[in-house]
Write an enzyme that holds these catalytic residues in place. Sequence first.
Site, PDB file in Angstrom:
ATOM      1  N   HIS A 153       0.840  -1.211   0.000  1.00 52.11           N
ATOM      2  CA  HIS A 153       0.000   0.000   0.000  1.00 52.11           C
ATOM      3  C   HIS A 153       0.870   1.255   0.000  1.00 52.11           C
ATOM      4  CE1 HIS A 153      -3.553   2.447   1.346  1.00 52.11           C
ATOM      5  NE2 HIS A 153      -2.574   3.194   1.843  1.00 52.11           N
ATOM      6  N   GLU A 154       1.864   1.279   0.879  1.00 53.13           N
ATOM      7  CA  GLU A 154       2.727   2.456   0.956  1.00 53.13           C
ATOM      8  C   GLU A 154       3.673   2.544  -0.242  1.00 53.13           C
ATOM      9  OE1 GLU A 154       1.970   4.633   3.062  1.00 53.13           O
ATOM     10  OE2 GLU A 154       0.605   3.360   4.201  1.00 53.13           O
ATOM     11  N   HIS A 157       2.127   4.504  -2.960  1.00 51.52           N
ATOM     12  CA  HIS A 157       2.302   5.941  -2.711  1.00 51.52           C
ATOM     13  C   HIS A 157       3.691   6.385  -3.155  1.00 51.52           C
ATOM     14  CE1 HIS A 157      -1.303   6.849  -0.447  1.00 51.52           C
ATOM     15  NE2 HIS A 157      -1.051   5.967   0.497  1.00 51.52           N
ATOM     16  N   ASP A 164      -4.709   7.566  -1.289  1.00 51.53           N
ATOM     17  CA  ASP A 164      -5.641   6.718  -0.558  1.00 51.53           C
ATOM     18  C   ASP A 164      -7.054   6.829  -1.124  1.00 51.53           C
ATOM     19  OD1 ASP A 164      -3.801   5.658   1.281  1.00 51.53           O
ATOM     20  OD2 ASP A 164      -3.939   7.451   2.519  1.00 51.53           O
TER      21      ASP A 164
END
Length: 940
Positions: A153-154, A157, A164
Site C-alpha cells: 500500500h505504501e 504511494h 488513498d
Amino acid sequence: KIPGSVFLFVLYLLHESNSSLIKLNNNGYEDVIIAIDPGVPENETIIEKLKDMVTTASTYLFEATKRRFFFKNVSILIPETWKENSQYKRPKHESYTHADVIVAPPIAPGRDEPYTKQFTECGEKAEYIHFTPDFVLGNKQNEYGPAGRAFVHEWAHLRWGVFDEYNEDQPFYSASSNKIEATRCSAGITGINKVYTCRGESCLTRNCRLNATTKLYEKDCQFFPDKVQTEKASIMYMQSIEATVEFCNEENHNREAPNLQNTKCNFRSTWEVISISEDFQSTTPMEGPPPTPAFSLLRPSQRIVCLVLDKSASMASSDRLNRMNQAAKYFLLQIVENGSWVGMVHFDSTATVKSQLIQIKSSSERNQLLQSLPTVAAGGTQIFLLMGYIRQTLLCKSSNTSTPYGSEIVLLTDGEDSTASSCVNEVIENGTIIHFIALGPSADTSVIQMSNLTGGKHYYASDIAQNNGLIDAFGALTSENADLSQKSLQLESKGLTLNSKSWMNDTVIIDSTVGKDTFFLITWNKQSPDIFLWDPSGTLMNTFTVDSNSKMAYLSVPGTAKLGIWTYSAQATADSETLTITVTSRAANSSVPPITVNAKMNKDNNIFPSPMIVYAEVLQGYAPVLGANVTAVIESKHGNTTVLQLLDNGTGADAFKDDGVYSRYFTDYTENGRYSLKVWAHGGTNSTTRSLRRPLNRAMYIPGWVVDEIQRNPPRPEIDGNTQTILENFSRTISGGAFVVSQVPNTYFPDRYPPSQITDLDATLDGDEITLTWTAPGDFDVGTVKEYIIRTSGSLLDLQDNFDNALQVNTSGLQPNEVNSKETFTFKPENTEEENATHVFIAIQSVDKNNLTSKISNIAQVVLFASDADANPEEIPNHSNSRINVSMLVCQWLGLLWFPKPGASSGSPTGAGSQVLRLSSTAFPGAFTGSCIGSRVART
C-alpha cells in the site's frame, strides 16, 4: 563509454529531484534502502521482521501488478549505535538520506500508523515510507493488517504517486443513487454502518443518525467491512481485507467517492495511474515466478572524507581561492563531526596529496588540517586524472578498514574537463560518494552525473561573495548517517556589501532545541571590520579569533549558548567591503529533536518553459512545523536573484495544507545554466506550532470486522487534530543545492503560464443561496487572473466530464483578487426544482489576461435533500423553514406513520415485519423532491 542502462539512469536522475537510488532491472526493484533510525533501541528481531515483511510484500506486489514487479534486492541500514556484527558490511552509496523506508519512533506515543511522506502531485514519486518499530515487530497487525500488505500500500504511494481511496475526514458521501455510501473503492466492498460505543466492558451498537447540516451520517458513525468479501479491490482502500489483491481499475473504480485519489488524480483509478508510470511502460509481465528478495545488512562506521580542492590559475580571479579556503576552514572547524577521518588533495593539471587521512578527535587535528589549505592558484584543470589518483593514493589507506566503500570526496572546482564523464563507471564501482561544489559560471556540469549516481550532493556558488553560497554549500555537508543531535544546523547566513563606516546589524535566535557547539563566523574581502556580539543578557562577547590571512573571524560559544536573542554588529572599515555572517549550532539535548529545515527543487534539470517547484520542509523530529515564515532565494550563475515566499496553504504549488511542507512555483528564468537555492525559515512568538495530527497518505486503521456481528478493534489513541504545541521563536537556513535550466530564449518571451488550478473550493448552503470560498490563483503563483468561470450540475461526473456544457453561473460582479487572497462569492442556484436535484456540484475555471485557462478546480457540493439512510425518525432534526427542510419534515411525518406488525422488532422502518402507510407524491406537490418518497417508501 557509459552503458545504455547507466546512461538512462543518469538522465532519469537529472530530471527527478528524488534522493532514492532505486533501479528497476528486469521487473525487479534493486537498491531499495530500509534505514533503521539511530533513535531505535537495538533489537535484532526488527531486522528479521523486515526481511519477512519484504519477502511477503514481494509476492503480494507481484500478483497485484499482474506479474510485473517484485523486490529483487534490499539493503537494511543498521545504526552505528548498534553493536558490530560480522554479517554487517560497510555501505557503499547507501545512507539514511537516501532511505526509501525509515523505521523510526512514532510522532507521538501510540501513533503507529504506516505512512508515506508524499507532498508531490499524482504520478510523481514520494519521499519515503515511515514504519514504527512496533509496527515492524507485528504488534499492530490487528489495527493495520499484515505488514507485507501494508508495505505494498505504501509502496504505491512512494513509487507511483497514487493516493488513498478512503477519507477519514469525509467517511461517507451521498451517491448518485440517492444513498449514503461509505467512501471506498470499489463500491462493491460490503459492510454495515453503525455507531459502536463502549463504556468499560459494556458496548452498545446502534444505527447511524443523520446530521441535519451535512445530510450525512453523524461523526461517530463508522463503516465496518464484512470479514469475508468477494470484491478483490482495492489495495489503496483497505489492503488488510483478505480478499483484496488488486488495485482499483477503470472498470470498478468509484469515481464518486470523495477521496484523495479522485481529487489528486482527476478521478482516475489507481491502476490507470500505475499503468502510465515509467516503471510500467518499461516492463512486460513475467512468465515465471519472481525470485526471493536478497538482503544486505549494512552498518555505517567512521566517516571518511577527502577534500579535493581546485588550485588552478582561474581560482585567482574573483577572490575564489580565499573564499574556498574560508569555506573549507568553516567545514573543518565546525561541520565535520568528531571521529571522522579527513584528508586533503590539491589539484590543477596534476594532483597532490597534502594531508593523509587524520582522525578528528579534538581541535588539534582540525588545526593541523587547516595548515594544508592551498595558498597559491596556478595551473590548469583535469578532473579525470585526479579521480584515479585519489583512489590509489589516499582513500585506499583509510585507517583500519579493508575497503573504501562509503568514502566521500568533496570536489570543488571552477573549471571544466571534458573527460570527467569517462570515469563515471569507476567511481560507481568503487563505492565512492562524490559531493560536487561548482564555483563560478564555468564550472564543469558533467561531474553532476557522478554526484547523482554515487548518492552525493551538488551545489553551486556564484562569484557574488555576499550571497555566502560557498560557505552554505560546505555547511550542508554534514554526515548523512549521523544522528540528528550530532549534526551542525545553520541558524543564520547572510551578507552585505558596504562602504566604510557602514554597519551590518541584526539578531539571531538561539531556541531551546539548539545551543550546543554554537559557532559565529564573520568573513570579509578587504580588511578586518569592527565586530561586536552580545548574548541575550547583554554581555559583550569579545573573544573572536581573527585570521587575517584568510580574512575571517570566528567565535565558539563554550558549553550551551544562552537561550534567546543574540545581537551582532559589524562595521566595515573599507569601501566596497563585503561582509558575511554565518551562525551554526547543534542540538542542546539528544532526547529533544531540534527544529530543522530541508529544501530542494522538484527537478535537478529543467527545460524551459516548464515551471519548477521549490519545496522546504520544516520539522521537529518527524512532526511538521506550521505557521513558519519561509523564504527562498534562487540565484542564477551570474548572480540574478529571485525571492519567493513559500506557503503551506494547499493551493498552487503546495499539494497539501498544513503538512509542514512550504512550496512555490519558480518560473523566473533569466538565463541558461546553473541556479542555486537557499531557504530561510523563521518562527515567531505564538505563531508557529508543531502539529500532531495524523499524517496523510497512510494505511487505513481497521475499526473492526463484521462476522455475524461486529468484532471491533480497540479504538486507536486519539489526538485532537487541532491540538498543536506552540513553539518559541527560531531561525534556520539551508542550501537547497543546485539545478540546471536549458533552452531559455535570449529575447523576451510571451506569457506561457496559465493560472494555477484552484484546489480548495468550498461550498456552503444558506437558505436558498450557495456561498463559495477559495484561494485566488495566479499564473503559477504570480499576479491576478482576469476572470472566473463557475459552472454547476446536479451530477458530479457530468460536471467533471462535460464542464464546458454545464450550467454557467453569472459572475459579472465578481472581480478577482491578487494571488493567494481569499475569494468569496454567493449565488442562487438555478433549475434545481426542474432537475429534481438532491445536490448541486460546483467547479471553477480561471482565465488570465492572455485568455489562458486553468485546469478545472476541485468539485465542491451542497446537499439540497437528504439521501436514503437507515435512520430513526427522531434522529433527523428539523430546524429551518427552507424548502429543503420541508422535505425533511415530510420524511419525519412519514416515519411517524410507520408502525411494526405485532411481534416485530422495533428496528428500521424499512426492515422486515414493518407496515407503512403508502402516500402519493401528488398529495404534496413540490415537497417530495428528495429521496424520502422516491426510495424509502418505494422500498417498503
